[in-house]
Design an enzyme around this catalytic site. Structure first.
Site, PDB file in Angstrom:
ATOM      1  N   GLU A 187       0.695  -0.814   0.189  1.00 58.10           N
ATOM      2  CA  GLU A 187       0.015  -0.067   0.164  1.00 58.10           C
ATOM      3  C   GLU A 187       0.827   1.660   0.139  1.00 58.10           C
ATOM      4  OE1 GLU A 187      -2.702  -0.496   2.513  1.00 58.10           O
ATOM      5  OE2 GLU A 187      -4.503  -1.820   1.656  1.00 58.10           O
TER       6      GLU A 187
ATOM      7  N   GLU B 152      -6.381  -7.688  -1.215  1.00 57.22           N
ATOM      8  CA  GLU B 152      -6.660  -8.197   0.057  1.00 57.22           C
ATOM      9  C   GLU B 152      -7.940  -7.974   0.409  1.00 57.22           C
ATOM     10  OE1 GLU B 152      -4.582  -5.379   3.568  1.00 57.22           O
ATOM     11  OE2 GLU B 152      -2.980  -5.562   2.520  1.00 57.22           O
TER      12      GLU B 152
HETATM   13  C1  GAL Z   1      -4.266  -2.896   4.602  1.00 58.57           C
HETATM   14  C2  GAL Z   1      -3.015  -3.364   5.181  1.00 58.57           C
HETATM   15  C3  GAL Z   1      -2.713  -4.627   5.604  1.00 58.57           C
HETATM   16  C4  GAL Z   1      -3.701  -4.407   6.554  1.00 58.57           C
HETATM   17  C5  GAL Z   1      -5.400  -4.045   6.341  1.00 58.57           C
HETATM   18  C6  GAL Z   1      -5.753  -4.554   7.420  1.00 58.57           C
HETATM   19  O1  GAL Z   1      -4.716  -1.864   4.378  1.00 58.57           O
HETATM   20  O2  GAL Z   1      -2.898  -3.552   3.643  1.00 58.57           O
HETATM   21  O3  GAL Z   1      -1.593  -4.958   5.869  1.00 58.57           O
HETATM   22  O4  GAL Z   1      -3.351  -4.068   7.498  1.00 58.57           O
HETATM   23  O5  GAL Z   1      -5.022  -2.914   5.569  1.00 58.57           O
HETATM   24  O6  GAL Z   1      -7.554  -3.961   7.454  1.00 58.57           O
END
Ligand code: GAL
Length: 685
Positions: free
Chosen positions: A153, A311
């Site tokens: 990110e 994710e």
């Molecule tokens: C994302 C990040 C992850 C984790 C996740 C939690 O933004 O890339 O490492 O922190 O959020 O929702």
């Protein structure tokens, strides 16, 4: 079939942090067994693992990672290998303070957190290069490694002296002389003229914020610097093996840097989707779902191919205001919706909940209970099993005939402006409002940056393109001349690339001529103030009136037919001024909308327009509220049609023709029943 990675299947994976469990070999062994049960076929490892990979300066410890990658691979699980630069190790922060970011108010960070290194620091760049060289030499040709995940990110900006110097160099390159820069930034205003390059500093709440050209160039510089940092990351990787694609995971509508510039250095686009589900008492998720699908459409459009969902949470986050878990069965629906809009993967943050620190309550496939008979594990496993049956979908295309233009630079500029509406100009909202009816009715849309080629689309929608490049304007005009249909809106073609107002007739650069109108004035409204647009000539069925909010731009018709006019309950305002117009231009047509209309207008207007242009939706039927459809076409010609029910009520869809459930083989002749939060993947018989 062209798949995104060398592994020719849809991916089902997760962020995996074995470095947190190196002293618990029994957990690591269990992980592999449980991953197999969950149908996980890839994991992202190495994210934030720098301290384990280089515990002391120059002391590279890669054996543990090799061990993990090898064991996973032996069990059929591939690796998405991350570079660890998203979190710098403590020893490095202390030894080299220059790698720590300086904020806009010129205060250097202490060590801590993540995503907070300086993109300019030669020390950090060198450390990253050395680390990535080691990783690439060790794993770059490993058959398990199917994708490089660069950092995590990537975001933010640094205002240290190194960045200030780099910014000045970037400006010298761009402008050549201070005179040119002063002119482009209009610095005679308030005596802000620069007489030495060294006087130029990045914007700061304690200093300069009023030079819009500076603000815009600073954002451009931050993007350029981030991209060159990114290039520095991938150079050693590509040197070892250029065949493994690289990606960076995007954060949805994050606007700190220009993702479209970053995309130029990526082989694959991926993003992290965390919609705030279950905010409504009635369980209707329609309005939570559509922005996520809009962003998926942006990701798909960036490189014109599918993307990865890097994710999403299998259950709940730990950072929404209220962290509601996805309700029963909802995970499958949200996964199918991602596939429908171009995802070639369903990946999670995270495989296993950590025991300590700030993400210990974030949802995971494996919770602290450490067992597989949980609802979440079963639902994840169900999605994995489904993905295994969808091989033909990997690489499948979306055939969009409608393009919406969205320019992050224009977004920056229009939101930086003081006036006309400082409580929210609403450019993003307008874009989403114009996207919504297409999404609801199953029309595929590409959301493009104006630099991209839009010449082949049947309908071009241009919401509030405030900052307009002459080249973009020329291509829009050419598009219309050659027979294209364009929808333009208020507050378009107002400033140039330096954020300087265009002089003379606007929308500038010939867009006024294209639309057959001329801008007169813009009347912004407070929240809960409304105006009315009366339709005086309907080119297709429209309501008699529509409500307007936020922005009412009055224009003069100069050749255009007036379709809608302003109607006021204010005797001091003349009724009948043009609000919606249509103009023929070359072989094409341009519509212009002056008022920020309510949803139903866009729904009536844009869908009628799409129908008139013969554009076909994914499913040619009237969909009940909350049910949406989308389609993708595989290389073998199979058209997958996805139908999603975002409501908590059972729904039934009238099918235009018999269809087969791709997963179960069941045939639906005329009616498709959908369970609450149900979703189906269909193919035509
Ligand atoms: C994302 C990040 C992850 C984790 C996740 C939690 O933004 O890339 O490492 O922190 O959020 O929702």
């Amino acid at each position: 079939m062209q798949t995104l990675t060398p592994y020719p299947h849809l991916l089902h994976g997760c962020d995996y942090n074995p470095e947190q469990w190196l002293d618990s070999p029994e957990i690591l062994a269990q992980d592999i067994e449980y991953m197999k049960q969950a149908h996980i076929n890839c994991v992202s490892v190495g994210i934030f693992a720098w301290a384990a990979l280089e515990p002391h300066e120059g002391d590279y410890q890669l054996d543990w990672l090799a061990n993990i990658i090898n064991k996973l691979y032996a069990n059929g699980i591939y690796t998405v290998l991350a570079t660890p630069s998203g979190a710098k190790p403590v020893w490095m922060s202390h030894k080299y303070p220059e790698i720590r970011r300086v904020s806009a108010d010129r205060i250097r960070d202490l060590q801590g957190g993540r995503h907070n290194h300086c993109y300019t620091s030669p020390v950090y760049r060198e450390k990253v290069r050395a680390m990535n060289t080691k990783l690439a030499e060790r794993f770059g040709t490993h058959p398990a490694v199917i994708l490089w995940h660069i950092s995590n990110e990537i975001q933010g900006e640094c205002h240290c002296e190194l960045c200030q110097a780099a910014f000045r160099d970037w400006l010298k390159e761009r402008y050549g002389t201070l005179d040119a820069l002063n002119a482009a930034w209009w610095t005679a205003f308030w005596s802000h003229t620069y007489t030495e390059w060294e006087q130029i500093e990045s914007p700061s709440p304690r200093g300069e914020t009023n030079i819009h050209g500076l603000n815009l160039d600073w954002k451009r510089f931050c993007t350029a610097q981030t991209r060159s940092f990114f290039e520095n990351e991938i150079a050693p990787i590509k040197a070892v093996n250029p065949r493994i694609p690289v990606t960076m995971n995007l954060m949805g509508f994050y606007d700190g840097i220009n993702y479209w510039e970053m995309a130029k250095s990526c082989d694959v686009i991926s993003w992290d989707a965390y919609p705030t589900w279950h905010t409504n008492q009635d369980g209707d998720e329609t309005y939570n779902a559509f922005w996520a699908d809009a962003y998926s459409d942006i990701c798909r459009s960036m490189l014109g191919k599918p993307f990865l969902l890097m994710e999403n949470t299998p259950s709940q986050t730990n950072w929404h205001d209220v962290c509601r878990p996805k309700s029963w069965g909802f995970h499958r629906l949200s996964a199918i919706s991602m596939l429908a809009h171009g995802a070639d993967s369903i990946q999670y943050f995270q495989w296993r909940q950590s025991r300590g620190c700030s993400e210990k309550f974030h949802g995971a496939v494996m919770t602290h209970a450490n067992r597989t008979d949980t609802r979440v594990f079963q639902e994840v496993s169900g999605v994995g099993a489904m993905l295994e049956k969808l091989d033909a979908l990997a690489g499948a295309k979306t055939d969009a005939k409608i393009a919406i233009l969205y320019d992050i630079e224009s977004h920056w500029a229009v939101n930086d402006a003081k006036g006309p509406r400082n409580i929210g100009i609403g450019d993003n909202d307008l874009m989403l409002r114009m996207y919504l009816p297409f999404w609801k009715n199953g029309y595929a849309v590409d959301i493009l940056n104006p630099e991209q080629d839009f010449s082949g689309y049947h309908l071009l929608v241009i919401p509030m393109l405030y900052l307009l490049h002459p080249d973009t304007a020329k291509r829009i005009r050419d598009y219309a001349k050659q027979g294209g249909t364009v929808v333009l809106t208020m507050h378009t073609g107002v400033v140039d690339a330096h954020d300087l107002c265009y002089m003379g007739t606007t929308p500038a650069e010939g867009l006024a001529e294209l639309a057959g109108i001329r801008f007169l004035e813009i009347d912004p409204l407070y929240d809960k103030q409304y105006e009315t647009m009366r339709i005086v000539k309907a080119p297709f069925p429209l309501a008699e009136t529509y409500r307007l909010e936020r922005l009412c731009e009055r224009v003069a018709a100069e050749g255009a037919e007036v379709l809608g006019v302003y109607e006021h309950d204010n005797p001091c305002m003349p009724d009948g001024m043009p609000c919606l117009t249509r103009n023929s231009f070359g072989r094409g047509t341009a519509y212009y909308l002056g008022g920020f209309a309510e949803d139903s207008f866009f729904s009536d207007f844009l869908i009628s327009l799409a129908e008139k242009l013969g554009i076909e939706p994914a499913l040619d039927t009237t969909l009940p509220h909350g049910v949406v459809a989308a389609s993708r076409q595989a290389a073998d010609g199979t058209v997958f049609c996805f139908v999603m029910n975002w409501t908590r009520e059972a729904r039934s869809v009238n099918l235009p023709y018999p269809m087969k459930d791709y997963e179960t083989g069941k045939i639906y002749q005329a009616k498709l029943p959908l369970a609450p939060y149900g979703a189906k993947i269909l193919v035509r018989l």
